[in-house]
Design a protein around this motif. Sequence first.
Motif, PDB file in Angstrom:
ATOM      1  N   VAL A   1       0.024   9.505   6.997  1.00 26.22           N
ATOM      2  CA  VAL A   1       0.641   9.524   8.320  1.00 26.22           C
ATOM      3  C   VAL A   1       1.149  10.939   8.559  1.00 26.22           C
ATOM      4  N   SER A   2       0.699  11.551   9.642  1.00 25.94           N
ATOM      5  CA  SER A   2       1.107  12.929   9.918  1.00 25.94           C
ATOM      6  C   SER A   2       1.329  13.131  11.402  1.00 25.94           C
ATOM      7  N   VAL A   3       1.988  14.216  11.749  1.00 20.61           N
ATOM      8  CA  VAL A   3       2.215  14.576  13.135  1.00 20.61           C
ATOM      9  C   VAL A   3       1.648  15.976  13.354  1.00 20.61           C
ATOM     10  N   PRO A   4       0.857  16.168  14.402  1.00 15.85           N
ATOM     11  CA  PRO A   4       0.320  17.507  14.664  1.00 15.85           C
ATOM     12  C   PRO A   4       1.452  18.486  14.947  1.00 15.85           C
TER      13      PRO A   4
ATOM     14  N   VAL B   1      11.578  16.260  12.418  1.00 17.39           N
ATOM     15  CA  VAL B   1      10.620  15.419  13.132  1.00 17.39           C
ATOM     16  C   VAL B   1       9.764  14.625  12.153  1.00 17.39           C
ATOM     17  N   LEU B   2       9.709  13.316  12.377  1.00 14.85           N
ATOM     18  CA  LEU B   2       8.807  12.451  11.626  1.00 14.85           C
ATOM     19  C   LEU B   2       7.924  11.704  12.629  1.00 14.85           C
ATOM     20  N   PRO B   3       6.660  11.484  12.304  1.00 14.10           N
ATOM     21  CA  PRO B   3       5.800  10.729  13.231  1.00 14.10           C
ATOM     22  C   PRO B   3       6.305   9.299  13.391  1.00 14.10           C
ATOM     23  N   ALA B   4       6.184   8.781  14.598  1.00 10.73           N
ATOM     24  CA  ALA B   4       6.661   7.421  14.861  1.00 10.73           C
ATOM     25  C   ALA B   4       5.966   6.410  13.967  1.00 10.73           C
TER      26      ALA B   4
ATOM     27  N   ALA C   1       6.249  14.444   2.244  1.00 13.63           N
ATOM     28  CA  ALA C   1       5.971  15.806   1.813  1.00 13.63           C
ATOM     29  C   ALA C   1       5.779  16.706   3.024  1.00 13.63           C
ATOM     30  N   ALA C   2       5.928  18.016   2.803  1.00  9.75           N
ATOM     31  CA  ALA C   2       5.716  18.964   3.892  1.00  9.75           C
ATOM     32  C   ALA C   2       4.241  19.268   4.083  1.00  9.75           C
ATOM     33  N   ASP C   3       3.459  19.131   3.001  1.00  8.51           N
ATOM     34  CA  ASP C   3       2.042  19.489   3.077  1.00  8.51           C
ATOM     35  C   ASP C   3       1.242  18.584   2.159  1.00  8.51           C
TER      36      ASP C   3
ATOM     37  N   MET D   1       0.841  -1.203   0.000  1.00  8.33           N
ATOM     38  CA  MET D   1       0.000   0.000   0.000  1.00  8.33           C
ATOM     39  C   MET D   1       0.870   1.244   0.000  1.00  8.33           C
ATOM     40  N   ASN D   2       0.486   2.246  -0.768  1.00  2.00           N
ATOM     41  CA  ASN D   2       1.239   3.489  -0.812  1.00  2.00           C
ATOM     42  C   ASN D   2       0.923   4.344   0.416  1.00  2.00           C
ATOM     43  N   THR D   3       1.903   5.156   0.797  1.00  2.00           N
ATOM     44  CA  THR D   3       1.754   5.967   2.002  1.00  2.00           C
ATOM     45  C   THR D   3       2.287   7.372   1.750  1.00  2.00           C
ATOM     46  N   VAL D   4       1.573   8.346   2.266  1.00  2.00           N
ATOM     47  CA  VAL D   4       2.049   9.736   2.258  1.00  2.00           C
ATOM     48  C   VAL D   4       2.381  10.104   3.700  1.00  2.00           C
ATOM     49  N   VAL D   5       3.626  10.507   3.908  1.00  2.50           N
ATOM     50  CA  VAL D   5       4.079  10.931   5.235  1.00  2.50           C
ATOM     51  C   VAL D   5       4.273  12.435   5.204  1.00  2.50           C
ATOM     52  N   LEU D   6       3.614  13.118   6.125  1.00  8.38           N
ATOM     53  CA  LEU D   6       3.767  14.568   6.192  1.00  8.38           C
ATOM     54  C   LEU D   6       4.824  14.929   7.228  1.00  8.38           C
ATOM     55  N   ALA D   7       5.836  15.670   6.762  1.00  9.89           N
ATOM     56  CA  ALA D   7       6.892  16.173   7.639  1.00  9.89           C
ATOM     57  C   ALA D   7       6.881  17.692   7.507  1.00  9.89           C
TER      58      ALA D   7
END
Length: 313
Positions: free
Chosen positions: A84-87, A14-17, A65-67, A1-7
């Motif tokens: 997947v993102s971090v507040p 900082v990256l979400p765990a 990506a940043a956003d 599955m593809n994933t988008v991680v927001l940093a």
Amino acid sequence: MNTVVLAPAALPAVLPAAAWPALRSADVVYAAGDLPEVTRVALDAKAAPAPEELLRATGAVVLVAADRTDPGAAALLDAGAALVSVPVPAVVEAVAVMDKLRSPGGCPWDAAQTHDSLRQYLVEETYELLEAIEDGDRAALREELGDVLLQVLFHARVAAEDGQDPFDIEDVAGELVAKLVGRHPHVFGGDEVIDTAEHQQVRWEELKQTEKRRESIVDGVALGQPAVALAGKLGQRTGRAGLPSDLFPAGDTDAEQLFRLAASARRAGVDPEGALRAVAKRFAADVRTAEASARSAGVTPQDPPTWRHHWPH
């Protein structure tokens, strides 16, 4: 599955765990064009291709990506990729907003401000915060605290641009942390015991005196503060040092009498500035009441002799 991680750009390190399992199992990790270079290098990520190529990629794809508005991120999310993102803490966002306002392409007014030009706003916002506290207005308190925080962020951002001695909000916060820890040895280590708030106040002044290597007990008193508050502070500081009150100015001028009243009040545990302001506000309210009473009686409130009959009792 593809994933988008927001940093987020405001937290480039900082990256979400929750992102790490996806990163470890990915067949390929891409960095979106809006990702800070420091983050891309740390992840050893490849530059992301066009959105249509991302959608055709085989295997498990992770796009950092940043956003989420990045074209590639938006395309993958529309196609069902996991997010997947971090507040981002609001304080961090506030720093980023201030930075954008001062940067090229930001706000011309914000960009033109200096420490000197901002002084009036700091004083105004501080007094508005003080009024909210005195009025017990929780909504106003929250808003005015934000306005004072804005002044701190603004001055720190201006300071970061100084060519001779630059510092930023991280330096400001770091110095504050060091000060709080250093002046609370009974909390952050050591065998010292502080039993009361009064003892802590005395110990704080002792530690500050040693830390700043001050030669006088009145060194560090802000002489630019309102006169009543200044007199009170001088009275308190000299009282802690054991100076008797008969050393206060002994003249009979109004100013000397006011000084003795304010200094003695502070030594007695009364905030003379706050106490006098409370009386002044009460007097202003009485004036409004008398004016309203005079108007209702058909009398011109600006006529002084009529006031006594309408003054609140």
